[in-house]
Design a protein around this motif. Sequence first.
Motif, PDB file in Angstrom:
ATOM      1  N   LYS A  48     -51.166   3.373 102.038  1.00  0.00           N
ATOM      2  CA  LYS A  48     -51.972   4.382 101.065  1.00  0.00           C
ATOM      3  C   LYS A  48     -51.092   4.060  99.751  1.00  0.00           C
ATOM      4  O   LYS A  48     -51.894   4.428  98.772  1.00  0.00           O
ATOM      5  N   MET A  49     -49.989   4.211  99.686  1.00  0.00           N
ATOM      6  CA  MET A  49     -49.176   4.231  98.227  1.00  0.00           C
ATOM      7  C   MET A  49     -49.625   3.117  97.623  1.00  0.00           C
ATOM      8  O   MET A  49     -49.691   3.265  96.281  1.00  0.00           O
ATOM      9  N   VAL A  50     -49.739   1.773  98.093  1.00  0.00           N
ATOM     10  CA  VAL A  50     -49.999   0.629  97.230  1.00  0.00           C
ATOM     11  C   VAL A  50     -51.505   0.666  96.869  1.00  0.00           C
ATOM     12  O   VAL A  50     -51.681  -0.291  96.004  1.00  0.00           O
ATOM     13  N   ASN A  51     -52.318   1.003  97.849  1.00  0.00           N
ATOM     14  CA  ASN A  51     -53.598   1.032  97.398  1.00  0.00           C
ATOM     15  C   ASN A  51     -54.492   2.195  96.803  1.00  0.00           C
ATOM     16  O   ASN A  51     -55.674   1.991  96.649  1.00  0.00           O
ATOM     17  N   MET A  52     -53.851   3.425  96.759  1.00  0.00           N
ATOM     18  CA  MET A  52     -54.395   4.516  96.376  1.00  0.00           C
ATOM     19  C   MET A  52     -54.797   4.252  94.784  1.00  0.00           C
ATOM     20  O   MET A  52     -53.886   3.865  93.989  1.00  0.00           O
ATOM     21  N   ARG A  53     -56.117   4.513  94.529  1.00  0.00           N
ATOM     22  CA  ARG A  53     -56.635   4.173  93.224  1.00  0.00           C
ATOM     23  C   ARG A  53     -56.481   5.473  92.160  1.00  0.00           C
ATOM     24  O   ARG A  53     -57.225   6.419  92.030  1.00  0.00           O
ATOM     25  N   ILE A  54     -55.007   5.390  91.713  1.00  0.00           N
ATOM     26  CA  ILE A  54     -54.946   6.463  90.779  1.00  0.00           C
ATOM     27  C   ILE A  54     -54.606   6.149  89.273  1.00  0.00           C
ATOM     28  O   ILE A  54     -54.205   6.817  88.587  1.00  0.00           O
ATOM     29  N   PHE A  55     -54.627   4.769  89.176  1.00  0.00           N
ATOM     30  CA  PHE A  55     -54.468   4.152  87.588  1.00  0.00           C
ATOM     31  C   PHE A  55     -55.724   4.113  86.949  1.00  0.00           C
ATOM     32  O   PHE A  55     -56.662   3.754  87.659  1.00  0.00           O
ATOM     33  N   SER A  56     -55.656   4.245  85.759  1.00  0.00           N
ATOM     34  CA  SER A  56     -56.839   4.165  84.883  1.00  0.00           C
ATOM     35  C   SER A  56     -57.470   2.813  84.811  1.00  0.00           C
ATOM     36  O   SER A  56     -56.858   1.962  84.390  1.00  0.00           O
ATOM     37  N   ASP A  57     -58.723   2.742  84.703  1.00  0.00           N
ATOM     38  CA  ASP A  57     -59.359   1.540  84.434  1.00  0.00           C
ATOM     39  C   ASP A  57     -59.779   1.720  82.796  1.00  0.00           C
ATOM     40  O   ASP A  57     -59.374   2.355  82.293  1.00  0.00           O
ATOM     41  N   ASP A  58     -60.463   0.643  82.333  1.00  0.00           N
ATOM     42  CA  ASP A  58     -60.909   0.512  80.825  1.00  0.00           C
ATOM     43  C   ASP A  58     -61.730   1.741  80.408  1.00  0.00           C
ATOM     44  O   ASP A  58     -61.776   2.004  79.308  1.00  0.00           O
ATOM     45  N   ASN A  59     -62.289   2.463  81.504  1.00  0.00           N
ATOM     46  CA  ASN A  59     -63.145   3.639  81.020  1.00  0.00           C
ATOM     47  C   ASN A  59     -62.315   4.984  81.113  1.00  0.00           C
ATOM     48  O   ASN A  59     -62.836   5.969  81.019  1.00  0.00           O
ATOM     49  N   GLY A  60     -60.974   4.941  81.639  1.00  0.00           N
ATOM     50  CA  GLY A  60     -60.363   5.943  81.739  1.00  0.00           C
ATOM     51  C   GLY A  60     -60.412   6.708  82.912  1.00  0.00           C
ATOM     52  O   GLY A  60     -59.916   7.914  83.278  1.00  0.00           O
ATOM     53  N   LEU A  61     -61.202   5.911  83.935  1.00  0.00           N
ATOM     54  CA  LEU A  61     -61.243   6.576  85.095  1.00  0.00           C
ATOM     55  C   LEU A  61     -60.258   6.205  86.037  1.00  0.00           C
ATOM     56  O   LEU A  61     -59.664   4.988  86.116  1.00  0.00           O
ATOM     57  N   MET A  62     -59.775   6.684  87.247  1.00  0.00           N
ATOM     58  CA  MET A  62     -58.931   6.344  88.091  1.00  0.00           C
ATOM     59  C   MET A  62     -59.475   5.599  89.029  1.00  0.00           C
ATOM     60  O   MET A  62     -59.839   6.122  90.400  1.00  0.00           O
ATOM     61  N   ASN A  63     -59.490   4.345  88.853  1.00  0.00           N
ATOM     62  CA  ASN A  63     -60.084   3.238  89.629  1.00  0.00           C
ATOM     63  C   ASN A  63     -59.231   2.049  90.026  1.00  0.00           C
ATOM     64  O   ASN A  63     -59.541   1.303  90.818  1.00  0.00           O
ATOM     65  N   LYS A  64     -58.148   2.144  89.582  1.00  0.00           N
ATOM     66  CA  LYS A  64     -57.037   0.933  89.784  1.00  0.00           C
ATOM     67  C   LYS A  64     -55.827   1.282  90.852  1.00  0.00           C
ATOM     68  O   LYS A  64     -55.355   2.365  90.749  1.00  0.00           O
TER      69      LYS A  64
END
Length: 150
Positions: A48-64
């Motif tokens: 869960k920790m390593v795969n949770m998508r809480i980092f921003s992509d180029d559009n500022g959305l938490m997708n990474k």
Amino acid sequence: MRAVIQRVTEASCKVDGKITGQIRTGLLVLLGIEDSDGHEDIKWLAQKMVNMRIFSDDNGLMNKSLMDVDGGILLISQFTLFAQTKKGNRPGFTRAAKPEQAIPLYEQMLAELNLLTGKKTAAGIFGADMKIELLNDGPVTILVDTKNKE
């Protein structure tokens, strides 16, 4: 097992004035272990920790995820996450695992995170008086409990 996961641009842990672990972009994870926790909790929570998508992509959305941004993890043992506060003003910690059970599980979590990320997980020292510094990014702080998987 409970984890307070904070997205950070930097974090460090000091014990007796010496840095025991530090990261730049990544996750500061405060990890509480209770007496009913086991290997399944470690596997599930580490994934869960390593795969949770809480980092921003180029559009500022938490997708990474942490893996997408090549981030680090600073793992800190935190038995107080199992504080019982219903009665009186002094918290009780009877649900927190005793060190003889918690230390091996904490070490297994470190090993699992090392395996999943392919790099050494930064850490505090179990049971020590630690000083934690962080720059929370967002702020983004998420509480995860392995007893609430479903």
